[in-house]
Design a protein around this motif. Structure first.
Motif, PDB file in Angstrom:
ATOM      1  N   ILE A 168      41.018   9.647  31.881  1.00  0.00           N
ATOM      2  CA  ILE A 168      39.965   7.995  31.879  1.00  0.00           C
ATOM      3  C   ILE A 168      38.230   8.739  32.585  1.00  0.00           C
ATOM      4  O   ILE A 168      38.365   9.642  33.235  1.00  0.00           O
ATOM      5  N   LYS A 169      37.687   8.408  31.813  1.00  0.00           N
ATOM      6  CA  LYS A 169      36.910   8.899  32.303  1.00  0.00           C
ATOM      7  C   LYS A 169      36.211   7.674  33.573  1.00  0.00           C
ATOM      8  O   LYS A 169      35.707   6.522  32.501  1.00  0.00           O
ATOM      9  N   ALA A 170      35.286   7.648  34.644  1.00  0.00           N
ATOM     10  CA  ALA A 170      34.952   7.010  35.432  1.00  0.00           C
ATOM     11  C   ALA A 170      32.827   6.932  34.934  1.00  0.00           C
ATOM     12  O   ALA A 170      32.491   8.004  34.697  1.00  0.00           O
ATOM     13  N   ASP A 171      32.464   5.690  35.719  1.00  0.00           N
ATOM     14  CA  ASP A 171      31.345   6.002  36.146  1.00  0.00           C
ATOM     15  C   ASP A 171      30.501   6.812  36.356  1.00  0.00           C
ATOM     16  O   ASP A 171      29.487   7.347  36.791  1.00  0.00           O
ATOM     17  N   ASP A 172      31.333   7.822  37.805  1.00  0.00           N
ATOM     18  CA  ASP A 172      30.568   8.835  38.207  1.00  0.00           C
ATOM     19  C   ASP A 172      31.064  10.187  37.645  1.00  0.00           C
ATOM     20  O   ASP A 172      30.333  11.246  38.130  1.00  0.00           O
ATOM     21  N   GLY A 173      30.942   9.829  35.969  1.00  0.00           N
ATOM     22  CA  GLY A 173      31.152  11.091  35.510  1.00  0.00           C
ATOM     23  C   GLY A 173      31.971  12.141  35.604  1.00  0.00           C
ATOM     24  O   GLY A 173      31.946  13.316  34.654  1.00  0.00           O
ATOM     25  N   TYR A 174      33.384  11.763  36.272  1.00  0.00           N
ATOM     26  CA  TYR A 174      34.359  12.842  36.297  1.00  0.00           C
ATOM     27  C   TYR A 174      35.453  12.214  35.729  1.00  0.00           C
ATOM     28  O   TYR A 174      35.441  11.147  35.401  1.00  0.00           O
ATOM     29  N   PHE A 175      36.136  12.455  35.164  1.00  0.00           N
ATOM     30  CA  PHE A 175      37.518  12.267  34.515  1.00  0.00           C
ATOM     31  C   PHE A 175      38.855  12.322  35.197  1.00  0.00           C
ATOM     32  O   PHE A 175      38.346  13.174  36.285  1.00  0.00           O
ATOM     33  N   ARG A 210      41.024  15.544  39.434  1.00  0.00           N
ATOM     34  CA  ARG A 210      39.569  15.182  38.748  1.00  0.00           C
ATOM     35  C   ARG A 210      39.140  16.142  37.875  1.00  0.00           C
ATOM     36  O   ARG A 210      38.906  17.451  39.006  1.00  0.00           O
ATOM     37  N   SER A 211      38.259  15.964  37.069  1.00  0.00           N
ATOM     38  CA  SER A 211      36.688  17.018  36.646  1.00  0.00           C
ATOM     39  C   SER A 211      36.233  16.833  36.208  1.00  0.00           C
ATOM     40  O   SER A 211      35.695  15.311  35.664  1.00  0.00           O
ATOM     41  N   LYS A 212      35.131  17.647  35.755  1.00  0.00           N
ATOM     42  CA  LYS A 212      34.085  17.084  34.644  1.00  0.00           C
ATOM     43  C   LYS A 212      33.244  17.818  33.379  1.00  0.00           C
ATOM     44  O   LYS A 212      33.087  17.479  33.195  1.00  0.00           O
ATOM     45  N   ASP A 220      37.975  22.158  34.825  1.00  0.00           N
ATOM     46  CA  ASP A 220      38.249  22.546  35.862  1.00  0.00           C
ATOM     47  C   ASP A 220      38.648  21.671  36.912  1.00  0.00           C
ATOM     48  O   ASP A 220      38.240  20.961  37.055  1.00  0.00           O
ATOM     49  N   TRP A 221      40.203  22.153  37.741  1.00  0.00           N
ATOM     50  CA  TRP A 221      40.881  20.190  38.138  1.00  0.00           C
ATOM     51  C   TRP A 221      40.992  20.223  39.692  1.00  0.00           C
ATOM     52  O   TRP A 221      40.915  21.476  39.717  1.00  0.00           O
ATOM     53  N   GLU A 222      40.663  19.489  40.344  1.00  0.00           N
ATOM     54  CA  GLU A 222      40.485  19.423  41.921  1.00  0.00           C
ATOM     55  C   GLU A 222      41.996  18.308  41.817  1.00  0.00           C
ATOM     56  O   GLU A 222      41.420  16.837  41.244  1.00  0.00           O
ATOM     57  N   HIS A 223      42.774  18.873  43.269  1.00  0.00           N
ATOM     58  CA  HIS A 223      43.749  18.023  43.401  1.00  0.00           C
ATOM     59  C   HIS A 223      43.021  16.599  44.499  1.00  0.00           C
ATOM     60  O   HIS A 223      42.725  17.296  45.391  1.00  0.00           O
ATOM     61  N   ILE A 224      42.814  15.235  44.265  1.00  0.00           N
ATOM     62  CA  ILE A 224      41.900  14.467  45.163  1.00  0.00           C
ATOM     63  C   ILE A 224      42.853  13.942  45.901  1.00  0.00           C
ATOM     64  O   ILE A 224      42.185  12.911  46.753  1.00  0.00           O
ATOM     65  N   GLY A 225      43.741  13.630  45.616  1.00  0.00           N
ATOM     66  CA  GLY A 225      44.816  12.170  46.360  1.00  0.00           C
ATOM     67  C   GLY A 225      46.338  12.173  45.559  1.00  0.00           C
ATOM     68  O   GLY A 225      46.399  12.561  44.279  1.00  0.00           O
ATOM     69  N   THR A 226      46.586  11.116  46.121  1.00  0.00           N
ATOM     70  CA  THR A 226      47.580  10.282  45.436  1.00  0.00           C
ATOM     71  C   THR A 226      47.818   8.970  44.949  1.00  0.00           C
ATOM     72  O   THR A 226      46.718   8.022  45.525  1.00  0.00           O
ATOM     73  N   ALA A 227      48.458   8.183  44.003  1.00  0.00           N
ATOM     74  CA  ALA A 227      47.686   6.562  44.194  1.00  0.00           C
ATOM     75  C   ALA A 227      48.527   6.020  44.843  1.00  0.00           C
ATOM     76  O   ALA A 227      47.878   4.447  45.345  1.00  0.00           O
ATOM     77  N   PHE A 228      49.404   6.540  45.744  1.00  0.00           N
ATOM     78  CA  PHE A 228      50.237   5.607  46.367  1.00  0.00           C
ATOM     79  C   PHE A 228      50.665   6.654  47.960  1.00  0.00           C
ATOM     80  O   PHE A 228      50.865   7.886  47.505  1.00  0.00           O
ATOM     81  N   GLY A 287      40.330  -0.622  43.034  1.00  0.00           N
ATOM     82  CA  GLY A 287      38.508  -0.981  42.656  1.00  0.00           C
ATOM     83  C   GLY A 287      37.534   0.279  42.191  1.00  0.00           C
ATOM     84  O   GLY A 287      36.749   0.385  41.169  1.00  0.00           O
ATOM     85  N   LYS A 288      38.215   1.729  42.303  1.00  0.00           N
ATOM     86  CA  LYS A 288      38.144   2.705  42.479  1.00  0.00           C
ATOM     87  C   LYS A 288      39.421   3.827  41.478  1.00  0.00           C
ATOM     88  O   LYS A 288      40.275   3.592  42.088  1.00  0.00           O
ATOM     89  N   PRO A 289      38.782   4.977  40.219  1.00  0.00           N
ATOM     90  CA  PRO A 289      39.835   5.392  40.080  1.00  0.00           C
ATOM     91  C   PRO A 289      40.818   6.289  41.217  1.00  0.00           C
ATOM     92  O   PRO A 289      42.169   6.483  40.490  1.00  0.00           O
ATOM     93  N   GLU A 290      39.696   6.567  42.554  1.00  0.00           N
ATOM     94  CA  GLU A 290      40.747   7.520  43.055  1.00  0.00           C
ATOM     95  C   GLU A 290      41.068   7.170  44.280  1.00  0.00           C
ATOM     96  O   GLU A 290      42.149   7.761  44.625  1.00  0.00           O
ATOM     97  N   GLY A 291      41.571   5.667  43.590  1.00  0.00           N
ATOM     98  CA  GLY A 291      43.031   4.501  44.268  1.00  0.00           C
ATOM     99  C   GLY A 291      42.243   4.762  45.665  1.00  0.00           C
ATOM    100  O   GLY A 291      40.877   4.458  46.089  1.00  0.00           O
ATOM    101  N   PRO A 292      42.607   4.308  46.691  1.00  0.00           N
ATOM    102  CA  PRO A 292      44.655   3.338  46.606  1.00  0.00           C
ATOM    103  C   PRO A 292      44.516   2.651  46.211  1.00  0.00           C
ATOM    104  O   PRO A 292      44.162   1.247  45.593  1.00  0.00           O
ATOM    105  N   PHE A 293      45.388   2.584  45.471  1.00  0.00           N
ATOM    106  CA  PHE A 293      46.351   1.449  44.250  1.00  0.00           C
ATOM    107  C   PHE A 293      47.417   0.629  44.869  1.00  0.00           C
ATOM    108  O   PHE A 293      48.363   1.323  45.543  1.00  0.00           O
TER     109      PHE A 293
END
Length: 334
Positions: free
Chosen positions: A50-57, A72-74, A78-86, A135-141
């Protein structure tokens, strides 16, 4: 003196113009940016993006990295691991010893809703589909629990969900080799709508469906074959189309996916096998469509790596070049 000055000015502008022309020529002839598959060379199965308002996928995948990995990626390359949903403490738990599979990310009513399958190998009647919100694509969920499990909804192996909205209504499609089904959801997308009845829309050859709307048609992408046998995996991505969300979905010859007939969209080659479970289609800044999916790299057979290819539309049907994964290609433009 005056004549010499005129000549000097003429020479200056001539040199400047030539220099500018050379620079423009270099820009015009600059090579197209390339990328190579896989774009992530470790296991990220069943991607959803999904593409978020911050410009990242933001990309979510089956939890080979525990607790549902988020990248996430622009630019989709080029993808970077930023964490986990849970976390271990917040992960869903309605299926004992179950794994979190095949996430499907959506933005619904001002929040991110992550649908997930929770299952274990052999747990065809105890597995099910749940939802979590953030509330944020990067979570936490925050987990909102199961929408249903297989035994409750009377569909064996109820996993591999896909959410879609149509005419102001919300629907969930799902299924894995025991029929593809659809049902209407509540207004918040977090439960089955009261009184809703499931309907079958495709045969028992499929799992991992995704529906894309384009030019008056609905395209149902799905996967057939075996996903998880390493270099022996036979996963193949297929497609059918319909002029109605609920089908019938047909191949070019008018045969129905209800009868397990389809068009092959992506199959393996000498380098990659097990090509399946695609993401949503993403459009770049130049209007080109792209699709992510997973495959097993014969040169690094551990896990299902993340792949990217451009989708072309020809005579009303989607295709990628050669119907097989690229090794190197021109990159998306953002």
């Amino acid at each position: 003196m005056y004549t010499n000055r005129i000549i000097s000015i003429f020479i200056f502008f001539a040199v400047f113009a030539c220099s500018g022309a050379a620079n423009n020529k270099e820009e015009d002839e600059s090579p197209e940016r390339k990328y190579r598959n896989p774009v992530v060379n470790y296991s990220l199965p069943d991607p959803s993006v999904i593409k978020a308002d911050d410009g990242y996928f933001y990309l979510y995948a089956t939890e080979d990295i525990r607790n549902t990995p988020i990248h996430r990626s622009k630019n989709l390359v080029d993808w970077e691991h930023i964490g986990t949903a849970f976390t271990d403490g917040t992960r869903p738990a309605f299926e004992p010893k179950g794994g979190l599979w095949a996430p499907d990310i959506n933005y619904i009513n001002g929040q991110y809703v992550l649908y997930y399958s929770m299952s274990r190998w052999g747990g065809h009647w105890s597995c099910g589909i749940g939802a979590a919100v953030s509330g944020k694509p990067e979570g936490p969920f925050t987990d909102r629990g199961a929408l249903f499990i297989s035994s409750e909804i009377d569909v064996e192996n109820s996993i591999d969900q896909f959410y879609i909205e149509e005419n102001g209504k919300k629907y969930l499609f799902w299924g894995s080799f025991h029929g593809i089904y659809a049902i209407e959801l509540s207004g918040d997308g977090l439960s089955i709508k009261d009184g809703a009845e499931k309907r079958r829309v495709a045969g028992n050859a499929y799992e991992g469906v995704y529906i894309h709307k384009k030019d008056g048609y609905y395209y149902m992408f799905a996967s057939v074959g075996s996903c998880c046998e390493g270099v022996n995996s036979t996963y193949t991505t297929v497609v059918g189309r319909s002029d109605s969300l609920f089908g019938p979905y047909l191949n070019r010859q008018g045969q129905s996916m209800f009868d397990n007939r389809h068009e092959v969209f992506i199959h393996g080659n000498e380098r990659f096998v097990g090509t399946g479970h695609n993401s949503e289609i993403v459009r770049d800044a130049e209007g080109n469509d792209w699709i992510l999916y997973h495959a097993v790299d014969r040169q690094k057979a551990k896990g299902r790596a993340l792949m990217l290819d451009r989708v072309y539309w020809k005579d009303g049907w989607p295709e990628i070049t050669g119907s097989t994964p690229s090794l190197e290609a021109g990159a998306p433009v953002f």
